[in-house]
Design an enzyme around this catalytic site. Sequence first.
Site, PDB file in Angstrom:
ATOM      1  N   GLU A 112      34.004  39.697  42.821  1.00  0.00           N
ATOM      2  CA  GLU A 112      33.713  40.399  41.573  1.00  0.00           C
ATOM      3  C   GLU A 112      32.687  41.493  41.842  1.00  0.00           C
ATOM      4  O   GLU A 112      31.801  41.326  42.677  1.00  0.00           O
ATOM      5  CB  GLU A 112      33.155  39.450  40.504  1.00  0.00           C
ATOM      6  CG  GLU A 112      34.154  38.478  39.936  1.00  0.00           C
ATOM      7  CD  GLU A 112      34.209  37.168  40.722  1.00  0.00           C
ATOM      8  OE1 GLU A 112      33.368  36.985  41.631  1.00  0.00           O
ATOM      9  OE2 GLU A 112      35.088  36.343  40.429  1.00  0.00           O
ATOM     10  N   TYR A 124      35.167  48.679  48.658  1.00  0.00           N
ATOM     11  CA  TYR A 124      36.131  47.582  48.657  1.00  0.00           C
ATOM     12  C   TYR A 124      37.562  48.096  48.702  1.00  0.00           C
ATOM     13  O   TYR A 124      38.418  47.528  49.389  1.00  0.00           O
ATOM     14  CB  TYR A 124      35.914  46.693  47.436  1.00  0.00           C
ATOM     15  CG  TYR A 124      34.573  46.008  47.424  1.00  0.00           C
ATOM     16  CD1 TYR A 124      33.991  45.519  48.593  1.00  0.00           C
ATOM     17  CD2 TYR A 124      33.863  45.841  46.239  1.00  0.00           C
ATOM     18  CE1 TYR A 124      32.761  44.898  48.585  1.00  0.00           C
ATOM     19  CE2 TYR A 124      32.635  45.215  46.213  1.00  0.00           C
ATOM     20  CZ  TYR A 124      32.089  44.748  47.393  1.00  0.00           C
ATOM     21  OH  TYR A 124      30.863  44.127  47.376  1.00  0.00           O
TER      22      TYR A 124
END
Length: 226
Positions: A112, A124
């Site tokens: 998350e 990411y």
Amino acid sequence: MVARPPLKLLIEPMRVADLDAVHQIELASFNAPWPANAYRSELETNRLASYLVARIDDRIVAYGGMWLMVDEAHITTFAVHPAWRRQRIGERLLVAFLDLASDRKAREATLEVRLSNLAARRLYEKYGFRPVGLRPRYYSDDGEDALIMTTEPIAEPRFQERIAGLRAALDAAPAPVDPDDAEGVPGVVGVANTARAADADDLSPGSDGAPTDPAPTDAADLGRER
């Protein structure tokens, strides 16, 4: 003047002896740090958890954690000491966790990240994570939403080729520089101008950092709420 040999970064399992250094990085990195005994409990009782540290000489400069739940590798926490940021140490640690997930036969990796942390999200995405959902008001310090990001299947050739290429780029990058020797080295955070909170160039829980270059992002704005 004799040039010093390049510093060597080692990434290895976290040990109980590392916990004092880990806690100091925790305090310097997160608005809502875990209590001092949290990592000891994780190491001693959580069979799902794997924790790594990045070590230079005898110094712990970064750490992170991952839970393997069935076939999902969930990266739970991640931070680099403020003085050692912007040297791609966090990126190397992320690769180590993806390697660990692959070794443990995880189907995918997930995490998350704060919805507002665009730099973290770019990093990411660079490593194959993609948005798959939202956790409303996930972060307890300010109620911000968390974006859930997950990789494609780790065993897929396309994903493995992506990681191999990024690993090669990291291997070709300069070795870390001791912050005490970093005056005049572009991009390296020296001791004098280090931000204590993990909001200068990181991905840390509680941070709102948005560095202009996502590559050296150094802590994980990950799902640490439990």
